[in-house]
Write a protein that holds these residues in place. Structure first.
Motif, mmCIF file in Angstrom:
data_model
loop_
_atom_site.group_PDB
_atom_site.id
_atom_site.type_symbol
_atom_site.label_atom_id
_atom_site.label_comp_id
_atom_site.label_asym_id
_atom_site.label_seq_id
_atom_site.Cartn_x
_atom_site.Cartn_y
_atom_site.Cartn_z
ATOM 1 N N ASP A 260 0.872 -1.169 0.000
ATOM 2 C CA ASP A 260 0.000 0.000 0.000
ATOM 3 C C ASP A 260 0.918 1.232 0.000
ATOM 4 O O ASP A 260 2.121 1.105 0.285
ATOM 5 C CB ASP A 260 -0.857 -0.089 1.274
ATOM 6 N N VAL B 247 0.526 12.592 6.338
ATOM 7 C CA VAL B 247 0.778 14.025 6.525
ATOM 8 C C VAL B 247 -0.515 14.794 6.257
ATOM 9 O O VAL B 247 -1.466 14.258 5.686
ATOM 10 C CB VAL B 247 1.910 14.534 5.580
ATOM 11 N N SER C 14 -2.916 1.026 -4.269
ATOM 12 C CA SER C 14 -3.232 2.285 -3.570
ATOM 13 C C SER C 14 -4.620 2.813 -3.907
ATOM 14 O O SER C 14 -5.173 2.517 -4.966
ATOM 15 C CB SER C 14 -2.189 3.331 -3.990
ATOM 16 N N GLY C 15 -5.137 3.623 -2.985
ATOM 17 C CA GLY C 15 -6.386 4.336 -3.262
ATOM 18 C C GLY C 15 -6.153 5.512 -4.197
ATOM 19 O O GLY C 15 -7.083 6.029 -4.807
ATOM 20 N N GLU D 168 -10.177 14.937 -3.742
ATOM 21 C CA GLU D 168 -9.075 14.489 -4.601
ATOM 22 C C GLU D 168 -9.656 13.561 -5.665
ATOM 23 O O GLU D 168 -10.365 12.603 -5.335
ATOM 24 C CB GLU D 168 -8.063 13.739 -3.714
ATOM 25 N N ARG E 137 -9.198 15.852 7.147
ATOM 26 C CA ARG E 137 -8.129 15.992 8.148
ATOM 27 C C ARG E 137 -7.952 17.446 8.583
ATOM 28 O O ARG E 137 -7.640 17.728 9.724
ATOM 29 C CB ARG E 137 -6.818 15.442 7.553
ATOM 30 N N ARG F 165 -8.609 6.873 6.569
ATOM 31 C CA ARG F 165 -8.001 7.697 7.624
ATOM 32 C C ARG F 165 -8.297 9.182 7.378
ATOM 33 O O ARG F 165 -7.646 9.833 6.587
ATOM 34 C CB ARG F 165 -6.490 7.422 7.684
ATOM 35 N N LYS G 20 -9.195 -4.038 -3.241
ATOM 36 C CA LYS G 20 -7.768 -4.379 -3.236
ATOM 37 C C LYS G 20 -7.556 -5.901 -3.190
ATOM 38 O O LYS G 20 -6.555 -6.409 -3.691
ATOM 39 C CB LYS G 20 -7.068 -3.697 -2.058
HETATM 40 O O1 LIG Z 1 -4.467 3.073 -0.343
HETATM 41 P P1 LIG Z 1 -3.547 4.174 0.071
HETATM 42 O O2 LIG Z 1 -2.326 4.287 -0.776
HETATM 43 O O3 LIG Z 1 -3.215 4.107 1.539
HETATM 44 O O4 LIG Z 1 -4.400 5.501 -0.150
HETATM 45 C C1 LIG Z 1 -5.486 5.827 0.723
HETATM 46 C C2 LIG Z 1 -5.694 7.321 0.693
HETATM 47 O O5 LIG Z 1 -4.417 7.887 1.017
HETATM 48 C C3 LIG Z 1 -4.274 9.301 0.926
HETATM 49 O O6 LIG Z 1 -4.921 9.886 2.031
HETATM 50 C C4 LIG Z 1 -4.311 9.552 3.271
HETATM 51 O O7 LIG Z 1 -2.966 10.066 3.304
HETATM 52 C C5 LIG Z 1 -2.859 11.505 3.232
HETATM 53 C C6 LIG Z 1 -1.387 11.872 3.158
HETATM 54 O O8 LIG Z 1 -0.667 11.343 4.231
HETATM 55 C C7 LIG Z 1 -3.574 12.119 4.447
HETATM 56 O O9 LIG Z 1 -3.504 13.546 4.389
HETATM 57 C C8 LIG Z 1 -5.043 11.653 4.455
HETATM 58 O O10 LIG Z 1 -5.703 12.132 5.619
HETATM 59 C C9 LIG Z 1 -5.122 10.113 4.436
HETATM 60 O O11 LIG Z 1 -6.463 9.677 4.326
HETATM 61 C C10 LIG Z 1 -4.778 9.811 -0.395
HETATM 62 O O12 LIG Z 1 -4.707 11.218 -0.413
HETATM 63 C C11 LIG Z 1 -6.161 9.296 -0.721
HETATM 64 O O13 LIG Z 1 -6.544 9.718 -2.008
HETATM 65 C C12 LIG Z 1 -6.120 7.776 -0.698
HETATM 66 O O14 LIG Z 1 -7.386 7.242 -1.026
#
Ligand SMILES: O=P(O)(O)OC[C@H]1O[C@H](O[C@H]2O[C@H](CO)[C@@H](O)[C@H](O)[C@H]2O)[C@H](O)[C@@H](O)[C@@H]1O
Length: 309
Positions: A50, A59, A88-89, A166, A177, A207, A220
Motif C-alpha cells: 500500500d 501528513v 493504492s487508493g 481528490e 483531516r 483515515r 484491493k
Molecule cells: O491506499 P492508500 O495508498 O493508503 O491511499 C489511501 C488514501 O491515502 C491518501 O490519504 C491519506 O494520506 C494523506 C497523506 O498522508 C492524508 O492527508 C489523508 O488524511 C489520508 O487519508 C490519499 O490522499 C487518498 O486519495 C487515498 O485514497
C-alpha cells in the motif's frame, strides 16, 4: 488498588494488557522474520505494498505525502528480486509519480486501475501506456465519477473550510483531516447528499477521508487475486490442479481499512502474509504487524538481504 471494596485496575494497565494481547495475535513481522522466511521457503514471494501510511507517513496535505529516498531504495531492492506491486487508493499516475519506479506493477484507485511495469513497454516504443494497462473494471464509471467530482468540489470543498476533494480517476477522496472536528459530521452529510444523486457510487471511510467509489465487486483483494493470476500463479491458492502455479507466497503490507480486503484474501488462501502497519491495536485480518513506515523499510531491507543469502 481498591475503591469501595472493589479492585480498580488503572486505565493505563488495561490499555497495556490489551496491546500485549493484540501483539500476541499479530506479532511484529520483524520479530517473526525468521518464521516468516521459513514459511516462504520453496515458494515464490510476491510483494504487495500500500502507499499512504505504509511507504510514506501520513501528513496533513495529501499532495506532500512523498516517500524518502531510503524507502525508494528498499522498494527498488525488493522489486529486483520479487514481483512487486503498489496497491493504492490514489490514482495510478499520482502514485507512480511519488514512487518513481517503472519496474513495478501499480494498482491505483483501490485496485480498479492496474498497470504492469512500464520500463519494458517503454523500451519497445510506441503505445506503452495502452500496452501496460492490464485491468480497468470500472471504466464505464468515468463520466459519472467526473460529474460527482464536480458536485463534491462545489458542495463540500467550496462550502466547508479545510475540506478537499481528490480526483483519483476511478474513485474520489473527500479529505477532512484539515476540517474543524465540529464540522466532520457536516462533511459526511454533504457527501451523502451529493451521492443520493449517484446510487451506483458507494461510500467507505479511511483515515480522515471519505472514499467514493463505484459499487462494483472489486477492491484491493480482487486486485491482489488479479495480479497473482497475471503473474501466472493461482488466484485462489486452493491447491487445485487447475494448471496454475500454487507456489506463490504473497506478502501484503498496508495500514488502512481498504487493505483489509487483501488481508482477507490471504487468510482465505491459507498461505502468504498480511502485515498491518499500525502503532495501535486494531481489528484486522492481517497476521502480522509493523509499527510505521520506518519498520516497513527495515522489513523490506531484511527481505532483500534474506533473498541474497
Ligand atoms: O491506499 P492508500 O495508498 O493508503 O491511499 C489511501 C488514501 O491515502 C491518501 O490519504 C491519506 O494520506 C494523506 C497523506 O498522508 C492524508 O492527508 C489523508 O488524511 C489520508 O487519508 C490519499 O490522499 C487518498 O486519495 C487515498 O485514497
Amino acid at each position: 488498588m481498591t475503591k469501595h471494596g472493589a479492585v480498580v485496575v488503572p486505565e493505563d494497565a488495561v490499555v497495556a494488557a490489551a496491546a500485549v494481547g493484540w501483539m500476541e495475535k499479530h506479532p511484529s513481522a520483524l520479530g517473526k522474520f525468521e518464521a516468516l522466511a521459513a514459511a516462504a521457503k520453496g515458494k515464490r514471494i510476491v510483494v504487495f505494498l500500500d502507499y499512504d501510511g505504509t511507504l510514506s507517513p501520513i501528513v496533513e496535505d495529501p499532495d506532500r505525502a512523498v516517500m524518502t529516498d531510503e524507502m525508494r531504495d528498499a522498494v527498488r531492492g525488493v522489486a529486483a528480486r520479487f514481483p512487486t506491486a503498489i496497491v493504492s487508493g490514489r490514482c495510478r499516475d499520482k502514485v507512480l509519480s511519488f514512487v518513481g519506479l517503472e519496474e513495478l506493477y501499480y494498482a491505483g484507485s483501490h485496485g480498479m486501475d492496474i498497470q504492469g511495469p512500464t520500463n519494458a513497454a517503454a523500451s519497445k516504443g510506441g503505445e506503452e501506456e495502452e500496452e501496460s494497462v492490464l485491468c480497468q473494471p470500472a471504466r464505464e464509471f468515468l463520466p459519472m465519477i467526473g460529474e460527482a467530482y464536480a458536485a463534491l468540489v462545489e458542495k463540500v470543498e467550496g462550502v466547508i473550510p479545510g475540506a478537499k476533494v481528490e480526483n483519483n480517476k476511478f474513485c474520489l477522496s473527500v479529505h477532512f483531516r484539515r476540517v474543524d472536528e465540529r464540522r466532520w459530521g457536516a462533511v459526511a452529510d454533504q457527501v451523502r447528499a451529493v451521492l443520493r444523486g449517484y446510487p451506483r457510487l458507494r461510500l467507505t471511510q479511511g483515515r480522515k477521508v471519505l472514499e467514493v467509489r463505484p459499487a462494483i465487486k472489486w477492491d484491493k483483494g480482487e486486485a491482489l487475486r488479479f495480479l497473482l493470476s497475471a503473474l501466472g500463479f493461482s488466484a485462489a491458492g486452493d491447491g487445485e490442479d487447475d494448471g496454475d502455479d500454487d507456489d506463490a507466497f504473497p506478502i501484503y503490507i498496508g495500514d488502512d481499512r481498504t487493505d483489509e480486503d487483501a488481508f482477507r484474501v490471504l487468510r482465505a488462501r491459507g498461505h502468504g502474509a498480511g502485515i498491518l502497519v499500525s502503532r495501535f491495536p486494531k481489528d484486522t485480518c492481517a497476521s502480522f504487524s509493523l509499527r510505521d513506515p520506518g519498520e516497513v523499510k527495515d522489513f523490506l531491507r531484511k527481505l532483500v538481504t534474506c533473498a541474497a543469502a
